[in-house]
Design a protein around this motif. Structure first.
Motif, PDB file in Angstrom:
ATOM      1  N   VAL A   1      43.458  30.987  48.768  1.00  0.00           N
ATOM      2  CA  VAL A   1      43.061  31.998  47.873  1.00  0.00           C
ATOM      3  C   VAL A   1      42.228  30.977  46.589  1.00  0.00           C
ATOM      4  O   VAL A   1      43.138  30.264  45.905  1.00  0.00           O
ATOM      5  N   LEU A   2      41.066  31.100  46.624  1.00  0.00           N
ATOM      6  CA  LEU A   2      40.713  30.277  45.525  1.00  0.00           C
ATOM      7  C   LEU A   2      40.771  30.917  44.209  1.00  0.00           C
ATOM      8  O   LEU A   2      40.770  30.464  43.023  1.00  0.00           O
ATOM      9  N   ASP A   3      40.579  32.094  44.301  1.00  0.00           N
ATOM     10  CA  ASP A   3      40.586  33.053  43.049  1.00  0.00           C
ATOM     11  C   ASP A   3      40.875  34.458  43.829  1.00  0.00           C
ATOM     12  O   ASP A   3      40.572  34.974  44.640  1.00  0.00           O
ATOM     13  N   ILE A   4      41.368  35.358  42.691  1.00  0.00           N
ATOM     14  CA  ILE A   4      41.612  36.848  42.987  1.00  0.00           C
ATOM     15  C   ILE A   4      41.551  37.716  41.597  1.00  0.00           C
ATOM     16  O   ILE A   4      42.123  37.182  40.772  1.00  0.00           O
ATOM     17  N   ALA A   5      41.047  38.748  41.682  1.00  0.00           N
ATOM     18  CA  ALA A   5      41.074  39.298  40.435  1.00  0.00           C
ATOM     19  C   ALA A   5      41.048  41.091  40.704  1.00  0.00           C
ATOM     20  O   ALA A   5      40.342  41.259  41.779  1.00  0.00           O
ATOM     21  N   HIS A   6      41.540  41.645  39.978  1.00  0.00           N
ATOM     22  CA  HIS A   6      41.597  43.290  39.741  1.00  0.00           C
ATOM     23  C   HIS A   6      40.249  43.431  39.025  1.00  0.00           C
ATOM     24  O   HIS A   6      39.936  43.382  37.807  1.00  0.00           O
ATOM     25  N   VAL A   7      39.310  44.297  39.874  1.00  0.00           N
ATOM     26  CA  VAL A   7      38.133  44.766  39.454  1.00  0.00           C
ATOM     27  C   VAL A   7      38.024  46.251  39.583  1.00  0.00           C
ATOM     28  O   VAL A   7      38.887  46.926  40.144  1.00  0.00           O
ATOM     29  N   GLY A   8      36.935  46.768  39.239  1.00  0.00           N
ATOM     30  CA  GLY A   8      36.680  48.088  39.716  1.00  0.00           C
ATOM     31  C   GLY A   8      37.214  49.177  38.430  1.00  0.00           C
ATOM     32  O   GLY A   8      37.965  48.905  37.551  1.00  0.00           O
ATOM     33  N   SER A   9      37.404  50.357  38.593  1.00  0.00           N
ATOM     34  CA  SER A   9      37.902  51.374  37.531  1.00  0.00           C
ATOM     35  C   SER A   9      39.268  51.200  37.300  1.00  0.00           C
ATOM     36  O   SER A   9      39.799  51.820  36.064  1.00  0.00           O
ATOM     37  N   THR A  10      40.028  51.185  38.453  1.00  0.00           N
ATOM     38  CA  THR A  10      41.621  50.939  38.203  1.00  0.00           C
ATOM     39  C   THR A  10      41.880  49.820  37.167  1.00  0.00           C
ATOM     40  O   THR A  10      43.135  49.789  36.900  1.00  0.00           O
ATOM     41  N   SER A  11      40.867  48.897  37.038  1.00  0.00           N
ATOM     42  CA  SER A  11      41.068  47.684  36.050  1.00  0.00           C
ATOM     43  C   SER A  11      40.937  47.899  34.703  1.00  0.00           C
ATOM     44  O   SER A  11      41.210  47.135  33.940  1.00  0.00           O
ATOM     45  N   VAL A  12      40.567  49.196  34.168  1.00  0.00           N
ATOM     46  CA  VAL A  12      40.079  49.382  33.177  1.00  0.00           C
ATOM     47  C   VAL A  12      40.906  50.544  32.301  1.00  0.00           C
ATOM     48  O   VAL A  12      40.780  51.645  33.058  1.00  0.00           O
ATOM     49  N   PRO A  13      41.772  50.289  31.410  1.00  0.00           N
ATOM     50  CA  PRO A  13      42.557  51.381  30.803  1.00  0.00           C
ATOM     51  C   PRO A  13      41.732  52.444  30.006  1.00  0.00           C
ATOM     52  O   PRO A  13      40.799  52.156  29.614  1.00  0.00           O
ATOM     53  N   GLY A  14      41.995  53.740  30.364  1.00  0.00           N
ATOM     54  CA  GLY A  14      41.535  54.843  30.014  1.00  0.00           C
ATOM     55  C   GLY A  14      40.381  55.369  30.763  1.00  0.00           C
ATOM     56  O   GLY A  14      39.702  56.617  30.554  1.00  0.00           O
ATOM     57  N   LEU A  15      39.958  54.593  31.994  1.00  0.00           N
ATOM     58  CA  LEU A  15      38.882  55.022  32.618  1.00  0.00           C
ATOM     59  C   LEU A  15      39.633  55.625  34.020  1.00  0.00           C
ATOM     60  O   LEU A  15      40.385  55.435  34.716  1.00  0.00           O
ATOM     61  N   PRO A  16      38.963  57.173  34.233  1.00  0.00           N
ATOM     62  CA  PRO A  16      39.543  57.807  35.314  1.00  0.00           C
ATOM     63  C   PRO A  16      38.849  56.907  36.640  1.00  0.00           C
ATOM     64  O   PRO A  16      37.746  56.344  36.624  1.00  0.00           O
ATOM     65  N   SER A  17      39.267  57.231  37.818  1.00  0.00           N
ATOM     66  CA  SER A  17      39.064  56.699  39.070  1.00  0.00           C
ATOM     67  C   SER A  17      39.628  57.313  40.280  1.00  0.00           C
ATOM     68  O   SER A  17      40.510  58.169  40.196  1.00  0.00           O
ATOM     69  N   LYS A  18      38.868  56.850  41.433  1.00  0.00           N
ATOM     70  CA  LYS A  18      39.632  57.181  42.482  1.00  0.00           C
ATOM     71  C   LYS A  18      40.900  56.419  42.787  1.00  0.00           C
ATOM     72  O   LYS A  18      41.075  55.448  42.252  1.00  0.00           O
ATOM     73  N   GLN A  19      42.023  57.037  43.270  1.00  0.00           N
ATOM     74  CA  GLN A  19      43.302  56.072  43.486  1.00  0.00           C
ATOM     75  C   GLN A  19      43.103  55.042  44.611  1.00  0.00           C
ATOM     76  O   GLN A  19      43.964  54.868  45.400  1.00  0.00           O
ATOM     77  N   VAL A  20      42.277  54.143  44.508  1.00  0.00           N
ATOM     78  CA  VAL A  20      41.892  53.032  45.296  1.00  0.00           C
ATOM     79  C   VAL A  20      41.723  51.929  44.485  1.00  0.00           C
ATOM     80  O   VAL A  20      40.810  51.821  43.505  1.00  0.00           O
ATOM     81  N   LEU A  21      42.705  50.754  44.577  1.00  0.00           N
ATOM     82  CA  LEU A  21      42.191  49.498  43.848  1.00  0.00           C
ATOM     83  C   LEU A  21      41.283  48.462  44.434  1.00  0.00           C
ATOM     84  O   LEU A  21      41.309  48.645  45.734  1.00  0.00           O
ATOM     85  N   ASP A  22      40.550  48.176  43.658  1.00  0.00           N
ATOM     86  CA  ASP A  22      39.525  47.165  43.963  1.00  0.00           C
ATOM     87  C   ASP A  22      39.853  45.863  43.518  1.00  0.00           C
ATOM     88  O   ASP A  22      40.104  45.594  42.619  1.00  0.00           O
ATOM     89  N   ILE A  23      39.796  44.862  44.496  1.00  0.00           N
ATOM     90  CA  ILE A  23      40.246  43.544  44.423  1.00  0.00           C
ATOM     91  C   ILE A  23      39.103  42.600  45.048  1.00  0.00           C
ATOM     92  O   ILE A  23      38.581  43.002  46.059  1.00  0.00           O
ATOM     93  N   ASP A  24      38.840  41.691  44.166  1.00  0.00           N
ATOM     94  CA  ASP A  24      37.750  40.515  44.707  1.00  0.00           C
ATOM     95  C   ASP A  24      38.765  39.290  44.900  1.00  0.00           C
ATOM     96  O   ASP A  24      39.473  38.933  44.176  1.00  0.00           O
TER      97      ASP A  24
END
Length: 204
Positions: free
Chosen positions: A59-82
């Motif tokens: 693991v060189l780097d890992i981050a929470h991205v996508g809509s589930t990483s933005v407080p207040g933003l609705p989303s599909k119930q799926v985490l996006d991770i880079d």
């Protein structure tokens, strides 16, 4: 590291003739957009810990991205991770460990930044694997951080997501069609995000 031009340019690359990105093709299913869940950051932290435990120094780097990483933003119930690894094309170095962790390889795109996508066995995570020189993870973080700061664009994107989900579900489309329905608004927001960060000097 990618250049500023790489980060601010969109590379819409079709598969080479006879090639497909799909290891597991998506199926049409209803797309459900829900309000932001305060548990999502904690769920990401659990996933990050599991991935680091299985991959270790890969693991060189890992981050929470996508809509589930933005407080207040609705989303599909799926985490996006880079996830950044040294060489996504060297799958034996990292894929078996993620398979052991319960992830399934669903997308392989050597022609697009060597991108791979894996899904959690319960479909709760999209894990995007890139190399250190890929521009896409930078785009994702810039977009995420802009939406965290900018309420107008956050609400604009929320409306676009709901409209796209409704239309895609109504027409029994896959998540790829849902994503395409959002693309115009996403690109408009990216232009403002790039301007806000100083990467471009185009007017808002």
């Amino acid at each position: 590291m990618p250049t500023v031009r790489d980060i601010t340019t969109f590379f819409d690359v079709d598969p080479p003739p006879g090639e497909s990105p799909w290891v597991v093709a998506p199926a049409a299913q209803p797309i459900d957009i829900v309000e932001f869940d305060e548990e999502w950051p904690a769920l990401y932290a659990e996933q990050e810990s599991q991935i680091r435990r299985h991959l270790g120094a890969h693991v060189l780097d890992i981050a929470h991205v996508g809509s589930t990483s933005v407080p207040g933003l609705p989303s599909k119930q799926v985490l996006d991770i880079d996830l950044i690894v040294a060489d996504p094309s060297d799958e034996p170095a990292w894929l078996p460990a993620l398979t052991d962790a319960g992830f399934v390889l669903t997308v392989r795109e050597p022609w697009w930044f060597e991108h791979r996508c894996l899904k959690a066995s319960d479909q709760s995570v999209n894990l995007h694997v890139f190399g250190p020189d890929a521009a896409e993870p930078w785009k994702h973080r810039i977009f995420r951080d802009h939406l965290r700061r900018d309420e107008h664009d956050r609400m604009l994107y929320a409306d676009a997501k709901r409209a796209a989900a409704s239309r895609a579900t109504e027409r029994r489309e896959t998540v790829m069609e849902y994503n395409r329905r959002k693309q115009k608004v996403i690109r408009e927001i990216y232009a403002r995000a790039f301007r806000a960060t100083g990467l471009t000097d185009e007017p808002r």
